[in-house]
Design a protein around this motif. Structure first.
Motif, PDB file in Angstrom:
ATOM      1  N   UNK A  71       0.774  -1.307  -0.077  1.00  0.00           N
ATOM      2  CA  UNK A  71      -0.121  -0.028  -0.003  1.00  0.00           C
ATOM      3  C   UNK A  71       0.883   1.172   0.074  1.00  0.00           C
ATOM      4  N   UNK A  72       2.204   1.066   0.136  1.00  0.00           N
ATOM      5  CA  UNK A  72       3.242   2.330   0.087  1.00  0.00           C
ATOM      6  C   UNK A  72       2.797   3.178   1.206  1.00  0.00           C
ATOM      7  N   UNK A  73       2.873   2.406   2.674  1.00  0.00           N
ATOM      8  CA  UNK A  73       2.508   3.180   3.652  1.00  0.00           C
ATOM      9  C   UNK A  73       3.723   3.129   4.557  1.00  0.00           C
ATOM     10  N   UNK A  74       4.214   3.891   5.622  1.00  0.00           N
ATOM     11  CA  UNK A  74       5.324   3.830   6.685  1.00  0.00           C
ATOM     12  C   UNK A  74       4.622   2.760   7.395  1.00  0.00           C
ATOM     13  N   UNK A  75       5.528   2.217   8.560  1.00  0.00           N
ATOM     14  CA  UNK A  75       4.995   1.168   9.450  1.00  0.00           C
ATOM     15  C   UNK A  75       4.131   1.858  10.489  1.00  0.00           C
ATOM     16  N   UNK A  76       2.934   1.559  10.760  1.00  0.00           N
ATOM     17  CA  UNK A  76       2.398   1.947  11.978  1.00  0.00           C
ATOM     18  C   UNK A  76       2.766   1.519  13.322  1.00  0.00           C
ATOM     19  N   UNK A  77       2.718   2.496  14.332  1.00  0.00           N
ATOM     20  CA  UNK A  77       2.982   2.343  15.705  1.00  0.00           C
ATOM     21  C   UNK A  77       1.852   1.412  16.721  1.00  0.00           C
ATOM     22  N   UNK A  78       2.419   0.526  17.207  1.00  0.00           N
ATOM     23  CA  UNK A  78       1.307  -0.344  17.952  1.00  0.00           C
ATOM     24  C   UNK A  78       1.326   0.684  19.228  1.00  0.00           C
ATOM     25  N   UNK A  79       0.255   1.215  19.441  1.00  0.00           N
ATOM     26  CA  UNK A  79      -0.222   1.983  20.761  1.00  0.00           C
ATOM     27  C   UNK A  79      -0.929   0.921  21.569  1.00  0.00           C
ATOM     28  N   UNK A  80      -0.868   1.057  22.709  1.00  0.00           N
ATOM     29  CA  UNK A  80      -1.616   0.242  23.921  1.00  0.00           C
ATOM     30  C   UNK A  80      -2.945  -0.398  23.673  1.00  0.00           C
ATOM     31  N   UNK A  81      -3.704   0.788  23.210  1.00  0.00           N
ATOM     32  CA  UNK A  81      -5.075   0.562  22.804  1.00  0.00           C
ATOM     33  C   UNK A  81      -5.130  -0.359  21.494  1.00  0.00           C
ATOM     34  N   UNK A  82      -4.428  -0.222  20.494  1.00  0.00           N
ATOM     35  CA  UNK A  82      -4.143  -1.056  19.418  1.00  0.00           C
ATOM     36  C   UNK A  82      -3.948  -2.679  19.740  1.00  0.00           C
ATOM     37  N   UNK A  83      -2.805  -2.492  20.541  1.00  0.00           N
ATOM     38  CA  UNK A  83      -2.378  -4.046  21.233  1.00  0.00           C
ATOM     39  C   UNK A  83      -3.559  -4.805  21.643  1.00  0.00           C
ATOM     40  N   UNK A  84      -4.298  -3.910  22.699  1.00  0.00           N
ATOM     41  CA  UNK A  84      -5.596  -4.660  23.345  1.00  0.00           C
ATOM     42  C   UNK A  84      -6.638  -4.860  22.373  1.00  0.00           C
ATOM     43  N   UNK A  85      -6.936  -4.107  21.591  1.00  0.00           N
ATOM     44  CA  UNK A  85      -7.970  -4.595  20.632  1.00  0.00           C
ATOM     45  C   UNK A  85      -7.586  -5.858  19.928  1.00  0.00           C
ATOM     46  N   UNK A  86      -6.314  -5.704  19.361  1.00  0.00           N
ATOM     47  CA  UNK A  86      -5.835  -6.992  18.747  1.00  0.00           C
ATOM     48  C   UNK A  86      -5.882  -8.389  19.581  1.00  0.00           C
ATOM     49  N   UNK A  87      -5.557  -8.182  20.747  1.00  0.00           N
ATOM     50  CA  UNK A  87      -5.786  -9.395  21.505  1.00  0.00           C
ATOM     51  C   UNK A  87      -7.105 -10.054  21.524  1.00  0.00           C
ATOM     52  N   UNK A  88      -7.950  -8.859  21.913  1.00  0.00           N
ATOM     53  CA  UNK A  88      -9.357  -9.367  22.128  1.00  0.00           C
ATOM     54  C   UNK A  88     -10.105  -9.920  20.839  1.00  0.00           C
ATOM     55  N   UNK A  89      -9.824  -9.206  19.736  1.00  0.00           N
ATOM     56  CA  UNK A  89     -10.629  -9.263  18.601  1.00  0.00           C
ATOM     57  C   UNK A  89      -9.777 -10.061  17.344  1.00  0.00           C
ATOM     58  N   UNK A  90      -8.595 -10.272  17.433  1.00  0.00           N
ATOM     59  CA  UNK A  90      -7.662 -10.591  16.441  1.00  0.00           C
ATOM     60  C   UNK A  90      -7.822  -9.678  15.200  1.00  0.00           C
ATOM     61  N   UNK A  91      -7.972  -8.285  15.612  1.00  0.00           N
ATOM     62  CA  UNK A  91      -8.442  -7.279  14.392  1.00  0.00           C
ATOM     63  C   UNK A  91      -7.934  -6.059  15.289  1.00  0.00           C
ATOM     64  N   UNK A  92      -7.340  -5.222  14.363  1.00  0.00           N
ATOM     65  CA  UNK A  92      -6.795  -3.856  14.875  1.00  0.00           C
ATOM     66  C   UNK A  92      -6.774  -3.014  13.832  1.00  0.00           C
ATOM     67  N   UNK A  93      -7.380  -1.565  14.119  1.00  0.00           N
ATOM     68  CA  UNK A  93      -7.364  -0.602  13.309  1.00  0.00           C
ATOM     69  C   UNK A  93      -6.081   0.495  13.727  1.00  0.00           C
ATOM     70  N   UNK A  94      -5.533   1.012  12.799  1.00  0.00           N
ATOM     71  CA  UNK A  94      -4.425   1.980  12.969  1.00  0.00           C
ATOM     72  C   UNK A  94      -4.933   3.299  12.089  1.00  0.00           C
TER      73      UNK A  94
END
Length: 87
Positions: free
Chosen positions: A43-66
Motif C-alpha cells: 500500500x506504500x505506507x510507513x509502518x504504523x506504531x502499535x499503541x497500547x489501545x491497538x494491542x489490546x484491541x488486537x488481543x481481544x478480537x484478532x483485529x486492529x485499526x491503525x
C-alpha cells in the motif's frame, strides 16, 4: 496456514485490500509483523506504531485499526485495518 487481511478505509468505504499468506514456521507474532510489513509495502505506507489501545484491541478480537495517531507520516485515508482470517 496463516492469513492476514489488510484493508484501507475512507468514509466507511474500502479503498484497497489484500490478503497475506504465511506458511513459515515462525511464531504468530512474527507472522503478524511480517504480514503487516508486506501490507505496508504493497500500500506504500510507513509502518504504523502499535499503541497500547491497538494491542489490546488486537488481543481481544484478532483485529486492529491503525488511525492517523499510529502513523508518523500523514495518511490520506481514515484507518488501516488488519484482521487474522485463518491460523
Amino acid at each position: 496456514m496463516f492469513r492476514l487481511w489488510g484493508k484501507e478505509f475512507k468514509d466507511n468505504r474500502m479503498l484497497k485490500d489484500t490478503v497475506i499468506c504465511d506458511e513459515t514456521d515462525d511464531t504468530r507474532t512474527h507472522k503478524i509483523f511480517n504480514a503487516l510489513d508486506q501490507i505496508c509495502y504493497e500500500f506504500d505506507l510507513s509502518k504504523p506504531i502499535w499503541l497500547d489501545s491497538t494491542i489490546a484491541e488486537f488481543k481481544r478480537h484478532a483485529k486492529a485499526r491503525f488511525y492517523q495517531d499510529n502513523f508518523v507520516d500523514s495518511i490520506d485515508f481514515d484507518y488501516l485495518e488488519i484482521q487474522v482470517i485463518e491460523e
